[in-house]
Design an enzyme around this catalytic site. Structure first.
Site, PDB file in Angstrom:
ATOM      1  N   CYS A   1      58.124  39.276  -6.320  1.00  0.00           N
ATOM      2  CA  CYS A   1      58.190  37.940  -5.723  1.00  0.00           C
ATOM      3  C   CYS A   1      58.447  36.936  -6.839  1.00  0.00           C
ATOM      4  O   CYS A   1      59.464  37.028  -7.527  1.00  0.00           O
ATOM      5  CB  CYS A   1      56.922  37.624  -4.932  1.00  0.00           C
ATOM      6  SG  CYS A   1      55.381  37.721  -5.869  1.00  0.00           S
TER       7      CYS A   1
ATOM      8  N   ARG B   1      52.502  37.663  -3.973  1.00  0.00           N
ATOM      9  CA  ARG B   1      53.033  38.002  -2.647  1.00  0.00           C
ATOM     10  C   ARG B   1      53.487  39.460  -2.601  1.00  0.00           C
ATOM     11  O   ARG B   1      53.331  40.142  -1.585  1.00  0.00           O
ATOM     12  CB  ARG B   1      54.187  37.060  -2.285  1.00  0.00           C
ATOM     13  CG  ARG B   1      53.755  35.647  -1.961  1.00  0.00           C
ATOM     14  CD  ARG B   1      54.940  34.721  -1.734  1.00  0.00           C
ATOM     15  NE  ARG B   1      55.633  34.380  -2.965  1.00  0.00           N
ATOM     16  CZ  ARG B   1      56.748  33.664  -3.028  1.00  0.00           C
ATOM     17  NH1 ARG B   1      57.322  33.229  -1.909  1.00  0.00           N
ATOM     18  NH2 ARG B   1      57.299  33.374  -4.193  1.00  0.00           N
TER      19      ARG B   1
END
Length: 281
Positions: free
Chosen positions: A233, A238
Site C-alpha cells: 500500500c 492497509r
C-alpha cells in the site's frame, strides 16, 4: 486456518473482558482515539511511537518489541485481542507485527471498534494497570515480509496486490485523500500489480466478508492462487489487512507484506513504474 483461530466476535469479547490470560489492545490511526474511550481493560498500542523505530524507517527491533510488551503487561502465553477503528486497518498492522515476532496466540476483534460501538457496548476512559512481564520475542519471521529487491523481481512473475485506493493506483494521489500528499517522489503503481482496495474485504459494520465473498473479490481481480503473492500500500498498514485476509482467512500461505510499500518504491531510482496519469497525458 479457521476463523475461530484468528478472529473473535464482539459477543465473545464482552464475555471475556475479565478472563485471565486474555489481553485486549487498541491500535488506531488516530493515536488519541483510545483516550476518548476504549473497551474496558484494553491497553493502548501506539503504532507510530511504540511500534516504529524512531531513527531508521523500520519497525522496532526484537529487543524493543520485548521491552514494549513487557511494559504493557503482555506475556508470551497470553491471548492478545487486537482491535481499532476504520475496519481494523492498524490493528491488522499490529497483528502482522505480533506474527513477525512469533506470538502465536493473537487475534483480531471482528469489526473492531466500529462493530463494538454499533452494538452499543461499554466504553471507558479508565486505563488498566497491568503488572510488567518478561516477554521474549522470536527472531523476525522473514517468510511474511517482502523487501524491495524481491518486489522488483516479482514484477510479471508473482501476484502483486496494490491495496490502495483506485486514485492512488492510477497516479492521481500519493496517499489517501485525507493525508498530506508528500509520501513518495513518484505516483503510480508497480507494473503488473492488480488493484484490490483493502476495504473491499469488509462489510459495512467493519466485520470481514465471508470466505466465499472474499474469494470472489480477489478472483475477479485476477489473483492467481497458484503464485506467490506480495501485498503493498503506502506504508504497509492497509496491506497488512489484505495480508491477513489472504493468509489468515483464506489460507494462502505464500503471502508476504511489503511494508516499504509505495513510500519506498515510489522514491527508488531506476525502478519501473506505471502511471496512467502520465501515460495518458
Amino acid at each position: 486456518m479457521s476463523r475461530e483461530e484468528v478472529l473473535v466476535s464482539t459477543d465473545w469479547a464482552e464475555q471475556n473482558l475479565n478472563t485471565d490470560g486474555v489481553v485486549f489492545a487498541e491500535v488506531d490511526e488516530d493515536t488519541t482515539a483510545y483516550d476518548g474511550g476504549h473497551i474496558p481493560g484494553a491497553i493502548k498500542l501506539d503504532w507510530k511511537n511504540e511500534l516504529q523505530d524512531h531513527v531508521r524507517r523500520d519497525f522496532v527491533n526484537r529487543e524493543g518489541f520485548e521491552k514494549l510488551l513487557s511494559a504493557k503487561g503482555i506475556g508470551n502465553d497470553d491471548t492478545v485481542i487486537l482491535y481499532g477503528g476504520n475496519n481494523n486497518w492498524f490493528a491488522a498492522y499490529a497483528y502482522w507485527y505480533f506474527k513477525l515476532y512469533g506470538h502465536s496466540d493473537v487475534k483480531l476483534l471482528d469489526g473492531g471498534r466500529k462493530k463494538w460501538e454499533l452494538d452499543g457496548r461499554e466504553l471507558t476512559k479508565e486505563e488498566p494497570n497491568r503488572a510488567a512481564t518478561a516477554y521474549k520475542a522470536q527472531e523476525p519471521d522473514a517468510s511474511i515480509r517482502a523487501f524491495r529487491d524481491e518486489v522488483v523481481d516479482a514484477i510479471g512473475n508473482k501476484n502483486l496486490v496494490d491495496v490502495r485506493s483506485p486514485d492512488e493506483f492510477a497516479g492521481k494521489l500519493l496517499a489517501p485523500a485525507h493525508l498530506p500528499q508528500e509520501s513518495a517522489q513518484r505516483a503510480g503503481h508497480i507494473p503488473s500489480a492488480i488493484n484490490v482496495p483493502w476495504s473491499k474485504a469488509a462489510n459495512e459494520d467493519g466485520t470481514f466478508k465471508s470466505d466465499e465473498e472474499l474469494k470472489q473479490v480477489y478472483g475477479e481481480a485476477g489473483l492467481d492462487t497458484d503464485k506467490d503473492t506480495i501485498a503493498y500500500c503506502r506504508i504497509g498498514e492497509r496491506s497488512s489487512h489484505t495480508w491477513f485476509v489472504l493468509r489468515e482467512l483464506l489460507g494462502h500461505t505464500n503471502v508476504k507484506n511489503y511494508d516499504g510499500s509505495w513510500t519506498e518504491y515510489g522514491s527508488l531510482v531506476g525502478v519501473p513504474i506505471e502511471n496512467p496519469q502520465e501515460q495518458g497525458a
